[in-house]
Design a protein around this motif. Structure first.
Motif, short mmCIF file in Angstrom:
data_model
loop_
_atom_site.label_atom_id
_atom_site.label_comp_id
_atom_site.label_asym_id
_atom_site.label_seq_id
_atom_site.Cartn_x
_atom_site.Cartn_y
_atom_site.Cartn_z
N ALA A 5 0.93 -1.25 0.07
CA ALA A 5 0.18 -0.03 0.08
C ALA A 5 1.01 1.09 0.00
O ALA A 5 0.56 2.15 -0.81
CB ALA A 5 -0.87 0.22 1.33
N SER A 6 1.94 1.36 0.96
CA SER A 6 2.81 2.63 0.86
C SER A 6 3.47 2.69 -0.46
O SER A 6 3.69 3.78 -0.64
CB SER A 6 3.82 2.38 2.10
OG SER A 6 4.68 1.33 1.72
N TRP B 112 0.05 8.37 -0.78
CA TRP B 112 -0.64 9.45 0.15
C TRP B 112 -1.59 8.72 1.15
O TRP B 112 -2.04 9.34 1.87
CB TRP B 112 -1.46 10.32 -1.02
CG TRP B 112 -2.35 9.64 -1.76
CD1 TRP B 112 -3.56 9.32 -1.33
CD2 TRP B 112 -2.11 9.13 -2.86
NE1 TRP B 112 -4.41 8.61 -2.43
CE2 TRP B 112 -3.32 8.54 -3.36
CE3 TRP B 112 -1.07 9.00 -3.84
CZ2 TRP B 112 -3.65 7.89 -4.64
CZ3 TRP B 112 -1.27 8.29 -5.02
CH2 TRP B 112 -2.36 7.68 -5.43
N ALA B 113 -1.88 7.43 1.12
CA ALA B 113 -3.10 6.97 1.55
C ALA B 113 -2.42 6.74 3.13
O ALA B 113 -3.10 6.84 4.20
CB ALA B 113 -3.36 5.67 1.20
N LEU C 80 2.10 1.64 -3.52
CA LEU C 80 1.00 1.96 -4.69
C LEU C 80 0.10 3.39 -4.41
O LEU C 80 -0.36 3.85 -5.38
CB LEU C 80 0.17 0.73 -4.83
CG LEU C 80 0.86 -0.38 -5.10
CD1 LEU C 80 -0.09 -1.84 -5.07
CD2 LEU C 80 1.48 -0.54 -6.40
N LEU C 81 -0.05 3.46 -2.97
CA LEU C 81 -0.90 4.65 -2.59
C LEU C 81 0.16 5.41 -1.66
O LEU C 81 -0.22 5.49 -0.42
CB LEU C 81 -2.11 4.19 -2.03
CG LEU C 81 -3.17 3.28 -3.00
CD1 LEU C 81 -4.17 2.78 -1.87
CD2 LEU C 81 -3.82 4.13 -4.11
#
Lengths: 108, 569
Positions: free
Chosen positions: B240-241, B246-247, B243-244
């Motif tokens: 996740a960190s 900003w998430a 691919l995204l």
């Protein structure tokens, strides 16, 4: 307890296979219908659900569900393989597995 | 009714198209990810096989005392000692120590990366620059130093499954992350495409061409569906960190790294205060309390043995002993890498008194789910039986991806009815051979290289990896020079023979072969040989089956077989 879950799930999957005409014929030959075969499907699903209980008695919820799902896969695979290559074994196996499960559950 | 049915067909067909192409385009990569990732469930055991020098070490109850005696001899003035006790996944005793100044970055001479000494590949890469100091591997019964050969070990296969090799870290994570997304798309669209999930649940019809490949693909997908969903979704979360980017800010605050550093600093302050109190209480007596009662106490509290010990300021009045359990018993528990938020016990070094009991730090619901999915993916919590279930489900996933790739080819070949395929089809057909059978040869070759390369070679681990990559590359060239079926047959035979002969190679090149490990009950090492043998026999059986089919096809004119097939349908 893992073994008891496995044996219960195995019985459940054999019952589910038994509920299907094609697989019933693979196991017992063409045209042979079993009494109560209508009950095989609900009984199979019930056993699959019940097979979670031995795991729950041994582990916390998250670990119990993890074990259970893994054991379900491990129990379904031999049913598929036996249906393909040794279907006659499944009848006796379906009779022995619940006895083993009971023995494991009742063992002190 | 009719309209609805038409619509349904449209959805199913579009999903089938999506499934076929999302699966194919990243399928070769996904096969490699599943294959190496499945082996990675046993990466410590694989490393142990690749360092047969460690096999004679047997766990013993006095391992912790041996470790402390050795540390007191080689590093009496160290700032901290760390001990990894033998457990059911490692039979050696690991010790490491850090010099008094935390800034000095001593590189250990013994090539012991993490637990198990996996060469210098991941030294200094992990842990964001935290100093690992020097380390030694010890025999857990005698305390003698073991110098295992340098190897890339199971760690290479583990890292390959999410970072590939020799690519910039972020690129590799993007590539594997996109493959993971394609896998997720393929699972969802595959479930929608599959017409009779329940009716075909137990169906496998062998020796029926395309039908059999579809059955095998469906069976391995459906039977282990919970695993496939879990492993793919949690894999996405682990990326996740990447691919995204900003998430993470939204979920964990602006800079997770800074907040982690802050937490670490807070922990260091806490430990310092604790030690100051201890030092006041202890006076000047430098003697250490015996470790065995502390370990026994820890085992009573957790119901499982301790596996890691950290001693801060050993031999000083403020000595602090921290003990960590072998594995988590809840999924929502932090794995303890980096020592943050992990379950641990703290003892006063001088008196052996229990002074602090750290339980798992509870987090928000989302953080808990995130931790649990991460735990499930890595399976570090899993006791041996559950580890085997994960491994078998992983084998199922590998077969699912492999059979899906072959199915793509077979389906189009049957549609062409014997006509030669155009360039695209031929390309896929040939890439399939190298991606599936070739990877098996390369992996077996990697293990062969481990035994055949000279033991004192510089950068030995890198050489093992070079062998792996060279063999894999060759396996993509070979199908270009051979007819397709011959290429499959030859590569499957080679892979099967190489895997099946690994126990024999082990017999000839080490003292940790089946003849020794089975009588000694050393199943950790014996397990590798037995799985290699089983893998080899399965590949050889596949080759034998293919050989019979080629012979049958050669004895019958192709038109007749097609007519038969059409009649069967």
């Amino acid at each position: 307890m893992e073994l008891a879950t496995f044996a219960l799930a195995l019985t459940g999957f054999i019952l589910l296979a038994l509920a299907m005409k094609r697989h019933r014929e693979q196991m017992f030959g063409k045209g042979r219908d079993l009494p109560l075969s209508r009950l095989a499907r609900p009984a199979g699903f019930a056993l699959l659900g019940l097979s979670l209980l031995p795991c729950l008695s041994a582990y916390g919820l998250s670990m119990a569900v993890t074990w259970w799902l893994g054991l379900l896969t491990a129990a379904a695979a031999p049913v598929l393989l036996l249906l393909t290559y040794r279907p006659a074994v499944l009848g006796p196996l379906g009779a022995v597995a619940p006895v083993v499960a009971l023995a494991l559950l009742l063992a002190p | 009714m009719k309209g609805r049915k038409g619509q349904d067909l449209g959805l199913r067909q579009s999903m089938s198209w999506l499934h076929g192409w999302s699966g194919l385009l990243l399928g070769w990569l996904l096969f490699a990810i599943f294959f190496t990732g499945t082996i990675a469930y046993f990466r410590q055991e694989v490393t142990a096989w690749m360092q047969p020098e460690t096999a004679a070490s047997r766990p013993s109850p006095q391992a912790a005392e041996l470790a402390i005696a050795k540390l007191a001899a080689v590093a009496p003035d160290a700032a901290s000692w760390r001990i990894s006790l033998p457990n059911d996944r490692s039979n050696t005793l690991g010790i490491s120590w850090r010099k008094a100044q935390p800034e000095t970055r001593a590189r250990g001479g013994n090539g012991r990366g993490e637990r198990g000494g996996e060469g210098n590949r991941n030294r200094g890469r992990r842990g964001g620059g935290r100093d690992r100091g020097e380390s030694l591997t010890l025999d857990a019964t005698t305390g003698a130093t073991i110098t295992p050969r340098e190897t890339a070990g199971g760690t290479f296969l583990y890292r390959f499954h999410f970072e590939l090799y020799a690519l910039p870290r972020e690129w590799a994570r993007w590539i594997v992350g996109i493959a993971t997304m394609a896998m997720f798309v393929a699972i969802i669209s595959g479930v929608i495409t599959h017409k009779k999930i329940f009716k075909d649940f137990f169906t496998f019809r062998p020796a029926k061409g395309q039908r059999s490949w579809l059955d095998a693909h469906n069976a391995t997908a459906v039977l282990a569906l919970p695993f496939h969903l879990m492993i793919t979704y949690s894999g996405l979360l682990l990326f996740a960190s990447t691919l995204l980017p900003w998430a993470g800010d939204m979920a964990f605050g602006e800079d997770p790294r800074a907040s982690r550093a802050e937490a670490r600093a807070a922990q260091a302050r806490e430990v310092e205060a604790l030690q100051a109190r201890l030092a006041d209480a202890a006076g000047t007596d430098p003697a250490m309390a015996p470790i065995a009662p502390m370990l026994a106490r820890a085992e009573r509290i957790w119901g499982q043995p301790a596996s890691r010990i950290t001693i801060t300021d050993p031999g000083k009045p403020g000595a602090l002993v921290e003990v960590l359990p072998t594995r988590n018993d809840s999924l929502a528990q932090h794995s303890g890498s980096g020592g943050l938020g992990a379950v641990k016990l703290r003892f006063a070094g001088a008196t052996g008194a229990l002074i602090d009991e750290q339980r798992d730090a509870p987090g928000s619901a989302i953080a808990t789910i995130d931790t649990a999915l991460g735990s499930l993916h890595r399976a570090r919590f899993a006791p041996p039986g559950l580890r085997w279930l994960f491994f078998l489900a992983g084998v199922g996933g590998t077969v699912m991806v492999g059979s899906g790739l072959v199915l793509w080819s077979v389906k189009r070949a049957e549609k062409r009815k014997g006509a030669p395929g155009h360039f695209g089809h031929k390309l896929v057909d040939h890439l399939n051979v190298g991606a599936v059978a070739g990877l098996c040869i390369a992996t077996a070759g990697y293990f062969w290289a481990n035994r055949l390369l000279p033991a004192r070679l510089d950068d030995r681990g890198e050489w093992e990896i070079a062998c792996f990559l060279a063999i894999w590359l060759a396996s993509f060239v070979h199908p270009l020079l051979r007819p397709l079926r011959a290429a499959w047959l030859e590569q499957l035979t080679a892979a099967g023979a190489l895997f099946a002969a690994l126990p024999v190679l082990n017999l000839m090149t080490s003292h940790a072969h089946l003849g020794v490990t089975v009588p000694a009950g050393n199943w950790m090492v014996a397990g590798f040989d037995l799985v290699a043998l089983a893998t080899g026999l399965a590949l050889l059986a596949a080759a034998a089956k293919l050989r019979r089919r080629i012979a049958r096809a050669a004895s019958k004119p192709p038109v007749a077989t097609h007519a038969a097939r059409l009649a069967a349908e």
